[in-house]
Motif scaffolding. Sequence first.
Motif, PDB file in Angstrom:
ATOM      1  N   ARG A 227       0.805  -1.087   0.088  1.00 49.85           N
ATOM      2  CA  ARG A 227       0.082   0.146   0.038  1.00 49.85           C
ATOM      3  C   ARG A 227       0.960   1.261   0.007  1.00 49.85           C
ATOM      4  O   ARG A 227       0.478   2.174  -0.651  1.00 49.85           O
ATOM      5  CB  ARG A 227      -1.080   0.076   1.318  1.00 49.85           C
ATOM      6  N   TYR A 268      -2.399   4.323   6.783  1.00 47.00           N
ATOM      7  CA  TYR A 268      -3.199   5.667   6.138  1.00 47.00           C
ATOM      8  C   TYR A 268      -2.856   5.698   4.707  1.00 47.00           C
ATOM      9  O   TYR A 268      -1.741   5.792   4.277  1.00 47.00           O
ATOM     10  CB  TYR A 268      -3.114   6.907   6.764  1.00 47.00           C
ATOM     11  N   HIS A 270      -4.664   8.085   1.289  1.00 48.02           N
ATOM     12  CA  HIS A 270      -5.970   8.865   0.769  1.00 48.02           C
ATOM     13  C   HIS A 270      -6.369   8.139  -0.762  1.00 48.02           C
ATOM     14  O   HIS A 270      -7.141   8.603  -1.307  1.00 48.02           O
ATOM     15  CB  HIS A 270      -5.553  10.337   0.531  1.00 48.02           C
ATOM     16  N   PRO A 272      -7.316   5.305  -3.573  1.00 47.47           N
ATOM     17  CA  PRO A 272      -8.603   4.524  -3.614  1.00 47.47           C
ATOM     18  C   PRO A 272      -8.152   2.784  -3.613  1.00 47.47           C
ATOM     19  O   PRO A 272      -9.213   1.943  -3.645  1.00 47.47           O
ATOM     20  CB  PRO A 272      -9.258   4.827  -4.868  1.00 47.47           C
ATOM     21  N   GLN A 274      -7.606   0.515  -1.892  1.00 44.49           N
ATOM     22  CA  GLN A 274      -7.887  -0.303  -0.586  1.00 44.49           C
ATOM     23  C   GLN A 274      -9.229  -1.382  -0.937  1.00 44.49           C
ATOM     24  O   GLN A 274      -9.926  -1.119  -1.609  1.00 44.49           O
ATOM     25  CB  GLN A 274      -8.313   0.447   0.375  1.00 44.49           C
ATOM     26  N   ARG A 279     -10.566   0.033   3.987  1.00 42.61           N
ATOM     27  CA  ARG A 279     -11.181   1.432   3.845  1.00 42.61           C
ATOM     28  C   ARG A 279     -12.323   1.649   4.718  1.00 42.61           C
ATOM     29  O   ARG A 279     -12.320   2.788   5.379  1.00 42.61           O
ATOM     30  CB  ARG A 279     -12.157   1.522   2.391  1.00 42.61           C
ATOM     31  N   ARG A 280     -13.112   0.602   5.195  1.00 46.33           N
ATOM     32  CA  ARG A 280     -14.228   0.649   6.406  1.00 46.33           C
ATOM     33  C   ARG A 280     -13.315   0.909   7.759  1.00 46.33           C
ATOM     34  O   ARG A 280     -13.576   1.786   8.468  1.00 46.33           O
ATOM     35  CB  ARG A 280     -15.067  -0.419   6.262  1.00 46.33           C
ATOM     36  N   GLN A 282     -10.357   2.294   8.160  1.00 44.87           N
ATOM     37  CA  GLN A 282      -9.659   3.364   8.280  1.00 44.87           C
ATOM     38  C   GLN A 282     -10.849   4.517   8.462  1.00 44.87           C
ATOM     39  O   GLN A 282     -10.455   5.399   9.227  1.00 44.87           O
ATOM     40  CB  GLN A 282      -8.884   3.992   6.863  1.00 44.87           C
ATOM     41  N   MET A 283     -11.488   4.283   7.963  1.00 44.12           N
ATOM     42  CA  MET A 283     -12.992   5.399   8.126  1.00 44.12           C
ATOM     43  C   MET A 283     -13.502   5.340   9.585  1.00 44.12           C
ATOM     44  O   MET A 283     -13.461   6.239  10.351  1.00 44.12           O
ATOM     45  CB  MET A 283     -14.193   5.181   7.026  1.00 44.12           C
ATOM     46  N   GLU A 307     -18.630  10.109   3.489  1.00 45.49           N
ATOM     47  CA  GLU A 307     -17.415   8.962   3.224  1.00 45.49           C
ATOM     48  C   GLU A 307     -16.233   9.357   2.973  1.00 45.49           C
ATOM     49  O   GLU A 307     -15.151   8.773   3.361  1.00 45.49           O
ATOM     50  CB  GLU A 307     -18.105   7.948   2.222  1.00 45.49           C
ATOM     51  N   HIS A 311     -12.885   9.182   5.508  1.00 47.85           N
ATOM     52  CA  HIS A 311     -11.678   8.180   4.632  1.00 47.85           C
ATOM     53  C   HIS A 311     -10.495   9.256   4.846  1.00 47.85           C
ATOM     54  O   HIS A 311      -9.340   8.589   5.204  1.00 47.85           O
ATOM     55  CB  HIS A 311     -11.887   7.866   3.533  1.00 47.85           C
TER      56      HIS A 311
END
Length: 351
Positions: A227, A268, A270, A272, A274, A279-280, A282-283, A307, A311
């Motif tokens: 990542r 972390y 930013h 997309p 993931q 993603r969930r 991290q949110m 959302e 994120h």
Amino acid sequence: MARIRARAASLLAALAAVAFQATAAEIHPYELAMLQQQVQRTGWVRVMVTLDRSAWRTRSEEQTLRLQALADRLYAELGDSAFPTGRRNNGLGWIGFYTDSAGIALLSRTALAEKFSIDPTGRSWGRERAGDGSFEAIDDALVASPTVEVDLVLATEEPPYTLLPDGSTRFDGPSEVNEVLDRLLTEPFAQHIKGIDRRQNPQLAPVVPAKIDRVAFFGLVESVHVRAVRPRGFVRQPSAIWHEDALRVAAREGRAEIHILLRGGVTYTHLPHQSPKARRYQMDANTRALDEILKAAGVEALPVLSEVDAHMGLVYLFITRPQLEKLFAQRDPRILSVDVNKAIGGLASNN
């Protein structure tokens, strides 16, 4: 007769020179000098090579295969002078890659390309661009040293995690680190990744220390198993930004509309790429941290986050002067920046 043979030989040599000039890759002398200077300074340079400047006019499977075959022939001609990782092919007639001084000399003579130049896309190629300076930091470090110590953030289905008040990240369960690491180490460039010790990661956090060279770096930033790649101990923007304008607006108006941005956890991103689960997580981690920070400042409820904002770890809200002063006094390490909404602040100052 001897004079005729000499004249014929001279003519053949001239024709050969013309043929060479007609087929050798073009480059402006000034740009060639710039490439050579950079190679002398760093040992390599990224180039853009035009294989067929008219290829963009026709798009077909045959065209794609033809251009790839031409690129493969050029790479074969360059041999070790073309980095095996970090290559880019836009499918429209040009390719980008890193090369050394011998590669520059070969490109100046090759008949397999129409022209070459410094790659204007520079550091914009590749899948992973954190936008936090970590890519550039590693890129620069590899100029000074052949290897650099990094943290590999693996693309795992990581467990839920928590952003702790001291700014650290706590993972609330194991992740599939070993499985992803096994897949990563089957990549062609894996032999250039050193220093991985699974015993140093007993809790299976998805962040693995390693030592890499430039070949590994260029492979890692495009790997689906990674990542992010960051310098060891890298801190996203070391000093938080606390804009005093927010306090001035609140002092004048009794309140201010501000936005707060978090640093985010060690995993972390930013970007997309993931999984929905990552993603969930991290949110959720960002939302819980923002709620804790605002409650500590006296804000009763966290505004509903979109959302995208959840994120990113971003919240917009109106806050009273006492609440804002308390927020500034606490200086929570999880916060990356606090700023006033300039447009709203400006309007408020005119009322």
